[in-house]
Design a protein around this motif. Structure first.
Motif, PDB file in Angstrom:
ATOM      1  N   LYS A  64       0.843  -1.189   0.000  1.00  0.00           N
ATOM      2  CA  LYS A  64       0.000   0.000   0.000  1.00  0.00           C
ATOM      3  C   LYS A  64       0.882   1.245   0.000  1.00  0.00           C
ATOM      4  N   GLY A  65       0.468   2.237  -0.782  1.00  0.00           N
ATOM      5  CA  GLY A  65       1.220   3.483  -0.851  1.00  0.00           C
ATOM      6  C   GLY A  65       2.573   3.329  -1.499  1.00  0.00           C
ATOM      7  N   HIS A  66       2.648   2.427  -2.483  1.00  0.00           N
ATOM      8  CA  HIS A  66       3.925   2.126  -3.131  1.00  0.00           C
ATOM      9  C   HIS A  66       3.717   2.049  -4.641  1.00  0.00           C
ATOM     10  N   ASP A  67       4.747   2.385  -5.388  1.00  0.00           N
ATOM     11  CA  ASP A  67       4.689   2.271  -6.842  1.00  0.00           C
ATOM     12  C   ASP A  67       4.586   0.790  -7.230  1.00  0.00           C
ATOM     13  N   LEU A  68       3.450   0.401  -7.790  1.00  0.00           N
ATOM     14  CA  LEU A  68       3.228  -1.012  -8.103  1.00  0.00           C
ATOM     15  C   LEU A  68       3.999  -1.480  -9.333  1.00  0.00           C
ATOM     16  N   HIS A  69       4.588  -0.544 -10.046  1.00  0.00           N
ATOM     17  CA  HIS A  69       5.389  -0.914 -11.217  1.00  0.00           C
ATOM     18  C   HIS A  69       6.886  -0.929 -10.889  1.00  0.00           C
ATOM     19  N   SER A  70       7.210  -0.852  -9.607  1.00  0.00           N
ATOM     20  CA  SER A  70       8.611  -0.813  -9.196  1.00  0.00           C
ATOM     21  C   SER A  70       9.273  -2.170  -9.373  1.00  0.00           C
ATOM     22  N   SER A  71      10.595  -2.171  -9.346  1.00  0.00           N
ATOM     23  CA  SER A  71      11.351  -3.412  -9.531  1.00  0.00           C
ATOM     24  C   SER A  71      11.080  -4.410  -8.410  1.00  0.00           C
ATOM     25  N   GLU A  72      10.820  -3.894  -7.170  1.00  0.00           N
ATOM     26  CA  GLU A  72      10.535  -4.797  -6.054  1.00  0.00           C
ATOM     27  C   GLU A  72       9.254  -5.593  -6.294  1.00  0.00           C
ATOM     28  N   VAL A  73       8.211  -4.914  -6.773  1.00  0.00           N
ATOM     29  CA  VAL A  73       6.935  -5.596  -7.044  1.00  0.00           C
ATOM     30  C   VAL A  73       7.093  -6.566  -8.210  1.00  0.00           C
ATOM     31  N   ILE A  74       7.804  -6.133  -9.250  1.00  0.00           N
ATOM     32  CA  ILE A  74       8.027  -6.995 -10.422  1.00  0.00           C
ATOM     33  C   ILE A  74       8.784  -8.256 -10.005  1.00  0.00           C
ATOM     34  N   ALA A  75       9.727  -8.101  -9.096  1.00  0.00           N
ATOM     35  CA  ALA A  75      10.505  -9.260  -8.631  1.00  0.00           C
ATOM     36  C   ALA A  75       9.603 -10.290  -7.959  1.00  0.00           C
ATOM     37  N   HIS A  76       8.638  -9.831  -7.178  1.00  0.00           N
ATOM     38  CA  HIS A  76       7.679 -10.755  -6.554  1.00  0.00           C
ATOM     39  C   HIS A  76       6.856 -11.482  -7.612  1.00  0.00           C
ATOM     40  N   LEU A  77       6.425 -10.750  -8.626  1.00  0.00           N
ATOM     41  CA  LEU A  77       5.617 -11.358  -9.680  1.00  0.00           C
ATOM     42  C   LEU A  77       6.424 -12.397 -10.461  1.00  0.00           C
ATOM     43  N   GLU A  78       7.689 -12.130 -10.644  1.00  0.00           N
ATOM     44  CA  GLU A  78       8.547 -13.062 -11.375  1.00  0.00           C
ATOM     45  C   GLU A  78       8.846 -14.319 -10.559  1.00  0.00           C
ATOM     46  N   LYS A  79       8.559 -14.273  -9.251  1.00  0.00           N
ATOM     47  CA  LYS A  79       8.756 -15.442  -8.383  1.00  0.00           C
ATOM     48  C   LYS A  79       7.437 -16.185  -8.167  1.00  0.00           C
ATOM     49  N   ASP A  80       6.627 -16.188  -9.192  1.00  0.00           N
ATOM     50  CA  ASP A  80       5.383 -16.981  -9.217  1.00  0.00           C
ATOM     51  C   ASP A  80       4.328 -16.476  -8.248  1.00  0.00           C
ATOM     52  N   LYS A  81       4.318 -15.180  -7.971  1.00  0.00           N
ATOM     53  CA  LYS A  81       3.217 -14.605  -7.206  1.00  0.00           C
ATOM     54  C   LYS A  81       2.231 -13.965  -8.183  1.00  0.00           C
ATOM     55  N   LYS A  82       0.949 -13.992  -7.825  1.00  0.00           N
ATOM     56  CA  LYS A  82      -0.094 -13.439  -8.680  1.00  0.00           C
ATOM     57  C   LYS A  82      -0.891 -12.399  -7.903  1.00  0.00           C
ATOM     58  N   VAL A  83      -1.404 -11.425  -8.625  1.00  0.00           N
ATOM     59  CA  VAL A  83      -2.231 -10.388  -8.018  1.00  0.00           C
ATOM     60  C   VAL A  83      -3.594 -10.968  -7.674  1.00  0.00           C
ATOM     61  N   THR A  84      -4.011 -10.812  -6.433  1.00  0.00           N
ATOM     62  CA  THR A  84      -5.349 -11.238  -6.022  1.00  0.00           C
ATOM     63  C   THR A  84      -6.270 -10.048  -5.749  1.00  0.00           C
ATOM     64  N   LYS A  85      -5.662  -8.888  -5.438  1.00  0.00           N
ATOM     65  CA  LYS A  85      -6.428  -7.661  -5.239  1.00  0.00           C
ATOM     66  C   LYS A  85      -5.628  -6.502  -5.811  1.00  0.00           C
TER      67      LYS A  85
END
Length: 302
Positions: free
Chosen positions: A209-230
């Protein structure tokens, strides 16, 4: 008057209700307070205080309906305390053990004794029926709450051919791609809040929350097989909300632009104001629903 949540259900058969038909059907299922020995009651009420006993409000081909639930509050700790006291008394006075079957019977008796003195909790759930547009939208934060209203509607009408919408593409996968590609479907803008869930058996959850969702940290989570649920979204500069991967929508808020428009259209007459609000809500839902389905590849027809 504005819904805080949207759960959409599509009609699987064409329907053409009238206000009179709905009012007549609802008359056998009106809300009545709990009797002294009842735990809960559920039934139709007026969707606005100014409507008195009218249970259906019609505006621009949409029908606003509201169900009310009364539940008696009996804390488990109170029931347990009373049960323990009775068990202890019997064991002391009769010098015998009170087994589970007898304890369950005693528990039921305690509940019946406490019910007349219990406080009541009331909760209302509203829905907007748009038969010509082919769907219903329920203002509930959970599918369980929505299904309670829909079951009452089904019982009132004897039939209710509806189903949750299904899309060609997984909403969770598509929303994840939106963050990875730093873009989204036209009219939808990603905001600064999301929830990511691990697809492994452990199913860990990360809330941002309150974070750039297109940042490298968020992308790294997505690349580790995490999916957006909300995912927090803004739609067409009209509404902001949290879109979930089951297509339910939470925390719906009109944008400043729409709020200003609603205030300008407001009337001091409560029924005129209600008519304006329901008409606007119906209009925005009829615009949002097809765009939501299109964003995920369109609806699966069954």
């Amino acid at each position: 008057m504005w819904f805080k949540n949207f759960i959409f259900y599509r009609f699987t058969e064409q329907q053409d209700y009238t206000q009179e038909q709905l009012e007549t059907a609802f008359s056998e299922h009106l809300f009545e307070p709990c009797r002294s020995q009842e735990l809960s009651r559920f039934g139709w009420v007026a969707p606005h205080p100014a409507l008195d006993e009218q249970t259906v409000f019609a505006s621009s081909g949409a029908y606003l309906i509201t169900a009310q639930k009364e539940e008696k509050i009996l804390p488990a700790t109170v029931i347990k305390k009373n049960l323990n006291e009775r068990v202890h008394q019997i064991e002391q006075e009769q010098a015998r053990k009170v087994y589970r079957k007898e304890q369950l019977q005693m528990k039921d008796e305690i509940i019946l004794d406490l019910l007349p003195r219990a406080f009541s909790k009331f909760q209302q759930t509203s829905a907007l029926l748009l038969p010509r547009a082919g769907f219903i939208v329920v203002d509930s934060s959970s599918h369980k709450g929505a299904e309670e209203l829909l079951n009452l509607l089904r019982n009132s009408l004897s039939t209710l051919p509806i189903a949750l919408p299904e899309t060609q593409q997984s909403p969770g996968v598509v929303m994840s791609e939106w963050l990875q590609q730093t873009s989204s479907f036209p009219a939808f803008t990603c905001l600064d809040e999301c929830e990511l869930k691990d697809q492994t058996e452990e199913g860990g959850v990360i809330r941002i929350k309150g974070h750039d969702l297109h940042s490298s940290e968020v992308i790294a989570h997505l690349e580790k097989d995490k999916k957006v649920t909300k995912l927090a979204m803004q739609w067409d500069e009209t509404l902001s909300f949290i879109l979930q991967d089951d297509l339910s929508i939470k925390r719906v808020k009109p944008t400043d632009e729409l709020t200003q428009t609603l205030n300008e259209e407001a009337s001091e007459d409560p029924l005129v104001r209600l008519d304006s609000d329901v008409a606007r809500l119906a209009l925005e839902c009829q615009r949002l629903y097809p765009q939501l389905l299109e964003a995920f590849g369109g609806q699966i027809q069954r």
